[in-house]
Design a protein around this motif. Sequence first.
Motif, PDB file in Angstrom:
ATOM      1  N   ALA B 151       0.813  -1.221   0.000  1.00  0.00           N
ATOM      2  CA  ALA B 151       0.000   0.000   0.000  1.00  0.00           C
ATOM      3  C   ALA B 151       0.845   1.269   0.000  1.00  0.00           C
ATOM      4  O   ALA B 151       0.465   2.283  -0.586  1.00  0.00           O
ATOM      5  N   ASN B 152       1.988   1.192   0.637  1.00  0.00           N
ATOM      6  CA  ASN B 152       2.840   2.371   0.785  1.00  0.00           C
ATOM      7  C   ASN B 152       3.906   2.466  -0.318  1.00  0.00           C
ATOM      8  O   ASN B 152       4.737   3.352  -0.317  1.00  0.00           O
ATOM      9  N   VAL B 153       3.859   1.537  -1.267  1.00  0.00           N
ATOM     10  CA  VAL B 153       4.883   1.490  -2.323  1.00  0.00           C
ATOM     11  C   VAL B 153       4.407   2.288  -3.540  1.00  0.00           C
ATOM     12  O   VAL B 153       3.269   2.135  -3.964  1.00  0.00           O
ATOM     13  N   THR B 154       5.276   3.124  -4.080  1.00  0.00           N
ATOM     14  CA  THR B 154       4.890   3.844  -5.297  1.00  0.00           C
ATOM     15  C   THR B 154       5.385   3.110  -6.542  1.00  0.00           C
ATOM     16  O   THR B 154       4.587   2.800  -7.413  1.00  0.00           O
ATOM     17  N   THR B 155       6.667   2.809  -6.608  1.00  0.00           N
ATOM     18  CA  THR B 155       7.168   2.101  -7.796  1.00  0.00           C
ATOM     19  C   THR B 155       8.133   0.975  -7.413  1.00  0.00           C
ATOM     20  O   THR B 155       8.816   1.035  -6.394  1.00  0.00           O
ATOM     21  N   ILE B 156       8.153  -0.048  -8.271  1.00  0.00           N
ATOM     22  CA  ILE B 156       9.131  -1.134  -8.145  1.00  0.00           C
ATOM     23  C   ILE B 156       9.761  -1.264  -9.528  1.00  0.00           C
ATOM     24  O   ILE B 156       9.071  -1.587 -10.492  1.00  0.00           O
ATOM     25  N   LYS B 157      11.053  -0.954  -9.629  1.00  0.00           N
ATOM     26  CA  LYS B 157      11.676  -0.942 -10.961  1.00  0.00           C
ATOM     27  C   LYS B 157      12.972  -1.730 -10.991  1.00  0.00           C
ATOM     28  O   LYS B 157      13.720  -1.765 -10.007  1.00  0.00           O
ATOM     29  N   ALA B 158      13.219  -2.322 -12.152  1.00  0.00           N
ATOM     30  CA  ALA B 158      14.517  -2.959 -12.365  1.00  0.00           C
ATOM     31  C   ALA B 158      15.472  -1.853 -12.776  1.00  0.00           C
ATOM     32  O   ALA B 158      15.316  -1.253 -13.834  1.00  0.00           O
ATOM     33  N   THR B 159      16.462  -1.551 -11.914  1.00  0.00           N
ATOM     34  CA  THR B 159      17.365  -0.457 -12.231  1.00  0.00           C
ATOM     35  C   THR B 159      18.641  -0.968 -12.906  1.00  0.00           C
ATOM     36  O   THR B 159      19.387  -0.211 -13.485  1.00  0.00           O
ATOM     37  N   GLU B 160      18.896  -2.270 -12.770  1.00  0.00           N
ATOM     38  CA  GLU B 160      19.979  -2.914 -13.502  1.00  0.00           C
ATOM     39  C   GLU B 160      19.544  -4.341 -13.743  1.00  0.00           C
ATOM     40  O   GLU B 160      18.488  -4.746 -13.272  1.00  0.00           O
ATOM     41  N   ASP B 161      20.402  -5.126 -14.417  1.00  0.00           N
ATOM     42  CA  ASP B 161      20.068  -6.535 -14.645  1.00  0.00           C
ATOM     43  C   ASP B 161      19.794  -7.269 -13.344  1.00  0.00           C
ATOM     44  O   ASP B 161      18.927  -8.131 -13.260  1.00  0.00           O
ATOM     45  N   HIS B 162      20.585  -6.939 -12.340  1.00  0.00           N
ATOM     46  CA  HIS B 162      20.468  -7.618 -11.057  1.00  0.00           C
ATOM     47  C   HIS B 162      20.279  -6.623  -9.923  1.00  0.00           C
ATOM     48  O   HIS B 162      20.862  -6.765  -8.850  1.00  0.00           O
ATOM     49  N   GLN B 163      19.431  -5.657 -10.176  1.00  0.00           N
ATOM     50  CA  GLN B 163      19.145  -4.676  -9.133  1.00  0.00           C
ATOM     51  C   GLN B 163      17.706  -4.188  -9.265  1.00  0.00           C
ATOM     52  O   GLN B 163      17.243  -3.890 -10.365  1.00  0.00           O
ATOM     53  N   VAL B 164      17.009  -4.147  -8.128  1.00  0.00           N
ATOM     54  CA  VAL B 164      15.625  -3.672  -8.122  1.00  0.00           C
ATOM     55  C   VAL B 164      15.513  -2.539  -7.119  1.00  0.00           C
ATOM     56  O   VAL B 164      16.053  -2.624  -6.009  1.00  0.00           O
ATOM     57  N   THR B 165      14.820  -1.464  -7.519  1.00  0.00           N
ATOM     58  CA  THR B 165      14.663  -0.322  -6.628  1.00  0.00           C
ATOM     59  C   THR B 165      13.187  -0.133  -6.292  1.00  0.00           C
ATOM     60  O   THR B 165      12.342  -0.064  -7.177  1.00  0.00           O
ATOM     61  N   VAL B 166      12.915  -0.063  -5.000  1.00  0.00           N
ATOM     62  CA  VAL B 166      11.536   0.120  -4.532  1.00  0.00           C
ATOM     63  C   VAL B 166      11.438   1.509  -3.912  1.00  0.00           C
ATOM     64  O   VAL B 166      12.291   1.894  -3.112  1.00  0.00           O
ATOM     65  N   ARG B 167      10.408   2.257  -4.321  1.00  0.00           N
ATOM     66  CA  ARG B 167      10.204   3.586  -3.716  1.00  0.00           C
ATOM     67  C   ARG B 167       8.901   3.626  -2.920  1.00  0.00           C
ATOM     68  O   ARG B 167       7.909   2.994  -3.314  1.00  0.00           O
ATOM     69  N   PHE B 168       8.945   4.355  -1.806  1.00  0.00           N
ATOM     70  CA  PHE B 168       7.801   4.415  -0.897  1.00  0.00           C
ATOM     71  C   PHE B 168       7.259   5.834  -0.766  1.00  0.00           C
ATOM     72  O   PHE B 168       7.984   6.793  -0.966  1.00  0.00           O
ATOM     73  N   ARG B 169       5.969   5.917  -0.410  1.00  0.00           N
ATOM     74  CA  ARG B 169       5.375   7.228  -0.140  1.00  0.00           C
ATOM     75  C   ARG B 169       5.981   7.820   1.120  1.00  0.00           C
ATOM     76  O   ARG B 169       6.387   8.975   1.155  1.00  0.00           O
ATOM     77  N   THR B 170       6.007   7.002   2.172  1.00  0.00           N
ATOM     78  CA  THR B 170       6.624   7.429   3.427  1.00  0.00           C
ATOM     79  C   THR B 170       7.620   6.343   3.809  1.00  0.00           C
ATOM     80  O   THR B 170       7.471   5.201   3.370  1.00  0.00           O
TER      81      THR B 170
END
Lengths: 316, 550
Positions: B151-170
């Motif tokens: 619920a608090n997650v805005t985006t989940i992105k593959a930032t590299e082949d073997h890296q994932v970045t999750v961004r949160f509202r708070t």
Amino acid sequence: MIWRFVVRRAAMLAATALVASVAVYGALFVSPGDPATLLVGGGKPPSERLLADIHRQYHLDDPFLRGYWRWLTALFHGDLGQSLSYRDSVAHLVGDRLGNTLFLVAFAAVLIIGAGVALGTLAALRGGWGETAVTVVTTTLMAVPTFVMSVLLIWGFSVRWGLFPAYGSGSGFAGRLEHLTLPALALAATWLAYVAQVTRSAVRAELASEHVQTARGRGIPERLVVRKHVLRNASAPIFSVSGVAVAGLIAGCAIVEQAFGINGIGALLVQSAAKQDLAVVQALALISVVLFVGVNTVVDVVSALLDRRTPLEASA
Amino acid sequence: MHAPRLTVICVTTLATALTLASCSSSGPTAAKNAIDLTTTTPAAGGTVDHVTWNLPMGEPTTLDPAKVGDYSPSTVASNLCDPLIRLKPDYSTAPGLATSWQRPDPKTLVLNLRRGVRFWDGSPMTAADVVASLERQRVPATQSVNVQVLANVTTIKATEDHQVTVRFRTPDSLFLKYLVNGFGAVGKASYMKKAGASYGTARGGLMCTGPFKLTKWRSGDSITAVRNTAYWDRSLRPKVKELTFRFITDNGTLTSALMSGQIDGSYEIPSTSAKALRGSKEGRLYYGPSAQTVFLGATSPTSPMADRRIADALSLVLDRDALVKNVFDGAAQRQKTFIPSLVWKSSEAKDVYAKGYAALPAVPGPDAAKAKKLVDEAAPKRRTLTIATAAGDQQSLQTLTFLQAATKKIGLKVVIRQLQPTQMSGLFFNPALRKGLDATIALGYVEIPDPLSYADMMTDPKSPMNWTNYRNNKVTSHIRAAKATTDPQRAAREFTEAQALYAKDFPIVPIACPYERLFLNKRLSGVPASFAYINMPWAARIGGTGRGSS
């Protein structure tokens, strides 16, 4: 004559099945609880949206009549519906398990009829100590409830002596025979005793009858007297009580299948009823009713054929 | 039959064989109890062809990690699908499919993925698979039980082949910890897409990276998995060639099957079977530390128990020592609160949690006079309490019978209402099903190694689990602060402050923390005995002992 009888019994079967299906559907419909919560059970509380989604997908909020009608019309198209808890078609679920249950019932039926009739006949013909022994054993067997019998058999034959597996249904004919021996014994015990007692008294009654006395007086060999006069005449009541016994097995299956961990429709019925898995319970209730009434019909017809004195009209 | 899991978390730092320090601090009981707790069974030796394991809570309805959150499905799925972070037997965490993580800013989480990991079909795991596995849980059609975590997650992105970045509202301190269970499990993106709604069912199958591959699921009969010989974690390459799960729910049948050696092992052995199994020559019964908890909770604001004084009175008449001995067969621990300490015992901030726990009032001994005084003081409108339990749940029924007998002395009447499974599971989420009930007995467990999720769920005014409309603004603000900080020490401090407050006024009666019970055939060894098994690849540790036949 016999055909009219069969047709009338078939119509009765359909009517019984219909009434039973309304009753089962209604009972589950009014019972409190939300099957969707069990489905998503555990973990975190499910979101309202998730529950609503499942309700829509499985038509859980339909009014009684619409739900029932949906089920009935699908049935006529050969569709038994979708199981909520297994997320699989009911026909598939039942198909997987029916073989085990039928094998178990057939096995128990053979035990009941074979051993029951043999024991009863032996007791009646021999008399004396043999008869007393059979009476004591069968009376004891009749008093032991099926689930207690299951526990005793498992404890003795699988845990203590390791002769039979303690659970499961096995695969293939030999595997099933091995796995289902104890369950069939547990299922058959009470009825076996009952059939033995009925057989004993029927054979006794025939032995004391006038035509047997006459046959003996005429010097007909005892073996022939027993076969031609005693057993043939006693066969009608024995067969009809055996029929009732076999039909009763269908209801008794659930207990034994649960106790022995057998993957059959009895166990499926118990589990699905607890989960309010409507489609499965409906289908199984229907199958049980059809089997029960069907077996009874066959018994009635065969009894009537065996004993021409039974009027067909009255037994219908 | 168990009540729905209330996802409590009970973590302990148990190295190997620790005695009873797990769930709480009641020293005197520890001395009386002769049960040794083991985190794990002795290390195993050789290869084993076949192992048959039982799931005493019955057949799973699904193995899709996104929908898994219960005993049976978790026990199976944790051996099939690896999560990003791994839970260890002592309830601490270790890298899983993610090798490391950073927070460049409080609202961002960067997960670095393990290289060279392959799915069962040999294809490599990439960041795209991780993104797909997490993202699909947001889609309503997936019917994931983890929607709230996202619920608090805005985006989940593959930032590299073997890296994932999750961004949160708070800022979100719990997200990372949720990655230890089904929520963090990774499946192959294209396979999941193709399988759709049938992913994780007998028909749709799975495609994961775990130590065992799902091969067959005969519904009603068994689930079979074979070992993944190419498993990325060399130290956990399974010694068992084939693993079959059975679903015996009948206690008597299970006991016989274990004693005759037909079933090799099972977790969650019921206390009625434990007596017989303790003396078995076929195998051994182990006790492990657990994150499970049994408590009594008020179910409505009009319940007499919504008054904390009545809850205290119930707690005061309960003879917990007798209860543990008779109902739990000695295999449980009294506890001060409804969150077992195993949940935080391995945390970085364990000292803060321990201090907070120590400061809580002691578990009350039976004191009928004091309880009666509290009841008189509260003067409830009704003196009858209707308490719900699941039909067939012997342990809960016996516990309530104990309570029923004890409350007679203090002028309260307890009526036990046994509910069918669907009604019992439904009452946790549907207020209509709680009508006519005043309280319920619940067995819960804390899945993730953090006490926060559970405290929040019970005390937050907006939580669907807050049935008595409990509201304490200070508690709420401490818990919010704990959730928003990424500093473990600060989170622990905020939590313990909240705990000190709700321990005084929240209407709940903690009863006991049952230990994990594991039975294992003598031919096998190596599996963890701790409750952490629920979210770790426990079967990958099984091996032979060279004893026993079959």
